[in-house]
Every structure is written in structure tokens, then in C-alpha cells.
Write an enzyme that holds these catalytic residues in place. Structure first.
Site, PDB file in Angstrom:
ATOM      1  CB  SER A   1     -97.592 -13.319 -28.080  1.00 14.75           C
ATOM      2  OG  SER A   1     -97.128 -13.018 -29.520  1.00 14.75           O
TER       3      SER A   1
ATOM      4  CD  GLU B   1     -92.451 -12.489 -32.021  1.00  9.74           C
ATOM      5  OE1 GLU B   1     -92.395 -12.175 -32.658  1.00  9.74           O
ATOM      6  OE2 GLU B   1     -93.321 -13.188 -33.657  1.00  9.74           O
TER       7      GLU B   1
ATOM      8  CE1 TYR C   1     -97.732  -7.461 -29.743  1.00 13.71           C
ATOM      9  CE2 TYR C   1     -96.447  -9.528 -30.489  1.00 13.71           C
ATOM     10  CZ  TYR C   1     -98.359  -9.627 -30.059  1.00 13.71           C
ATOM     11  OH  TYR C   1     -99.070  -9.545 -29.888  1.00 13.71           O
TER      12      TYR C   1
END
Length: 329
Positions: free
Chosen positions: A126, A128, A150
């Protein structure tokens, strides 16, 4: 008579799982999906494929369930899309997020190592992971600086995938996918929260849309385009990791404006800022450089930002209209 290539998808009931299922079926695959046992089974996204695929119970926190699945299915490819993927929830449930999103990838890799090392493995990494980015745009060499549990869990899953590739010579790759949306996105995510609210406001079912940081910038693409990149990564001669992105960034405010413009409403009169939706540690900007994927995979996005917003608004307008007319529960 040739036997269809067999694929196992974890997280098959999610947005990406549904689009990947559609893609693999169109390519003649035999598709298997792993689902967790739950009291309320939700298969809406893949309902139209249920007679063409096989679902199996399993869980990324249960090592032996993964081993048994691989032994039973004997897949050629495994796509690990399952995760606790909602960033705000990762702050309130960091241990669960680490166990499922981080260690879950390790358990699947270990199961592959034990059962059949010829299986090709895709890990859903990801954007992120980049978090507080030092440079822009971000590519495969950009350092990770995650800003949420996360993101941290995804960094672990990413590096353990690299480690298994280097340690055991597995065909294991990570796709570092930037934000990818669609009408199948969950309503907890900001893009779908916006388009769902726009539809409800237009139909007179909601007064205001409440949002947090309107200045956050993201590189948004269409999920249907991005699953094509996942598949391409597992078809290459050598396993490599790739950033998948559009190379364009837009603010949440831009997304809101386009969405309300689609239905002819002034967004400033319909949106309220709510500090409850601000993250403890914000990721202010993300923009990906997918040059490597373009050059080596031949991949590029087909749906641009305005088309994506309009697609999502139109789908929610139709859905909310049918619900208002009593045609949907």
C-alpha cells in the site's frame, strides 16, 4: 485438453477481490476464494460470480487453515488481498491490524514454503507505507515512513515478502498500489463516503456530509485498472515489486467538488468539517511514479480522475434511487 490455471484469492469479498475475480474468470482461470467464518456473510460484491467460483473457509490468523487450503486447492497463484484495511480502525485496533495485515502475509508465505514452493504469490502492499514522504513522487526506491498502524503492518508484510523471495527463492511479489476506488468501495472510505452522501443529499435523504481534512492529497485510480497490474506481476519471468499509480494527485476538496458538480449542488453548502474525522497522524500527500510498471509490465491506467468520480456518483445515485423507491433493502 488443457487444465485451467487455478488461483486462490484471500479477501475475495472486498472491492479488489471482486474485480480480480472478474478479470481471472475472463482469462479462463479456475477461481477459489478464502472467506472468514462470520455470523453475517456478505457476498454482495461477488454475488454474480458465486456459481463460477469456489469459496473456502479460512483465516489469515490460523496457520493450519492456510496449509490445508493450499493442499486442497493446489493453486498456481495466490493473491493475498485480505487485511484489516481501514486506516482509522488501525488506530483503535492496532494489535488486530498487525496480526491480520502483517503476520497474516507471513503465515501465507510460510504455508506456501511448506506446501508448494512453485506457487506464485502476490502481496497487496500500500502507498500508506510511504506515509510522511521525503520526496515526490514516490517510486520503488522511496523510503517508507508509515503514519498509522495499518501502514506499519503493511511495511512488515512487504518486507517479509521480499525476505521469503530472497531466502527461499519463492516467486513472491508486492504491488505497492496507491489509492484505488470504484462503486464497490466500502462506504467507510472517504471517496465512497463522499459519493454515497452526494447521492443521499440529492435524493433528499441527508442534509450534510461531514468530513475531516479536505487538504489531504491522494493519487486516486480505478480499482478495475489496478487488478490488471496484479495479474501482470505474476506473469513475468522474474519476480519484482512495482508501484501502481496514476501519477496525478488531487485533494479531498477536489473530489468533493467534482462529486457535487455531477449532481448540480453547491458543495460548500452541503459539507461540514468535523474534527472527529482527523487522524492522530495525518498523511498529507501521496503521489506515485509507476514508470517501472509502464516500462516492464506495459501497464497504464485507463480511467482518469473525473471519470472515476462520475462513475462512483452515478452508481450511488442509481442505488440510492432504487432504495428510495423500495426496490432495494
Amino acid at each position: 485438453m488443457t487444465t485451467a490455471k487455478r488461483a486462490l484469492i484471500t479477501g475475495i469479498t472486498g472491492q479488489d477481490g471482486a474485480y480480480l475475480t472478474e478479470l481471472l474468470l475472463a482469462k479462463g482461470y479456475e477461481v477459489h476464494g478464502m472467506v472468514r467464518r462470520s455470523s453475517g456473510e456478505r457476498f454482495e460484491r461477488i454475488e454474480k460470480y458465486l456459481d463460477q467460483i469456489t469459496l473456502h473457509e479460512g483465516d489469515l490468523i490460523d496457520q493450519m487453515s492456510l496449509v490445508r487450503l493450499l493442499e486442497k486447492i493446489e493453486p498456481a497463484e495466490v493473491y493475498n488481498l485480505a487485511a484489516q484495511s481501514f486506516v482509522p480502525t488501525s488506530f483503535s485496533q492496532p494489535i488486530l491490524t498487525g496480526d491480520v495485515t502483517g503476520l497474516g502475509a507471513t503465515r501465507m508465505l510460510e504455508a506456501i514454503r511448506m506446501v508448494d514452493q512453485k506457487i506464485r504469490f502476490y502481496q497487496a502492499s500500500s502507498s500508506e507505507m510511504f506515509g510522511k514522504v521525503p520526496t515526490e513522487p514516490q517510486d520503488e526506491s522511496t523510503p517508507f515512513w508509515p503514519r498509522s498502524p495499518y501502514g506499519v503492518a503493511k511495511v512488515y508484510a512487504h518486507w517479509i515478502t521480499v525476505n521469503y523471495r530472497e531466502s527461499y527463492n519463492l516467486y513472491a511479489v508486492s504491488g505497492i498500489l496507491f489509492n484505488h476506488e470504484s462503486p464497490l468501495r466500502g462506504t467507510a472510505f472517504v471517496t465512497r463516503k463522499i459519493t454515497n452522501a452526494v447521492a443521499r443529499i440529492k435524493h433528499g435523504l441527508l442534509d450534510k456530509l461531514r468530513l475531516g481534512n479536505l487538504d489531504a492529497e491522494r493519487d486516486w485510480g480505478f480499482a478495475g485498472d489496478y487488478v490488471e497490474a496484479m495479474h501482470l506481476m505474476l506473469q513475468q519471468e522474474e519476480p519484482r515489486d512495482y508501484v501502481i499509480a496514476t501519477g496525478e494527485k488531487h485533494t479531498v476538496r477536489e473530489f468533493v467538488q467534482l462529486a457535487f458538480d455531477r449532481v448540480g449542488l453547491p458543495w460548500e453548502e452541503c459539507v461540514e468539517l468535523d474534527p472527529n474525522f482527523l487522524r492522530p497522524a495525518e498523511v498529507n500527500t501521496l503521489c506515485g511514479d509507476a514508470s517501472k510498471a509502464r516500462n516492464e509490465l506495459g501497464w497504464k491506467p485507463k480511467v482518469d480522475f473525473p471519470q472515476l468520480v462520475n462513475m462512483m456518483v452515478d452508481a450511488d445515485l442509481h442505488r440510492v434511487g432504487r432504495m428510495k423507491d423500495g426496490l432495494l433493502p
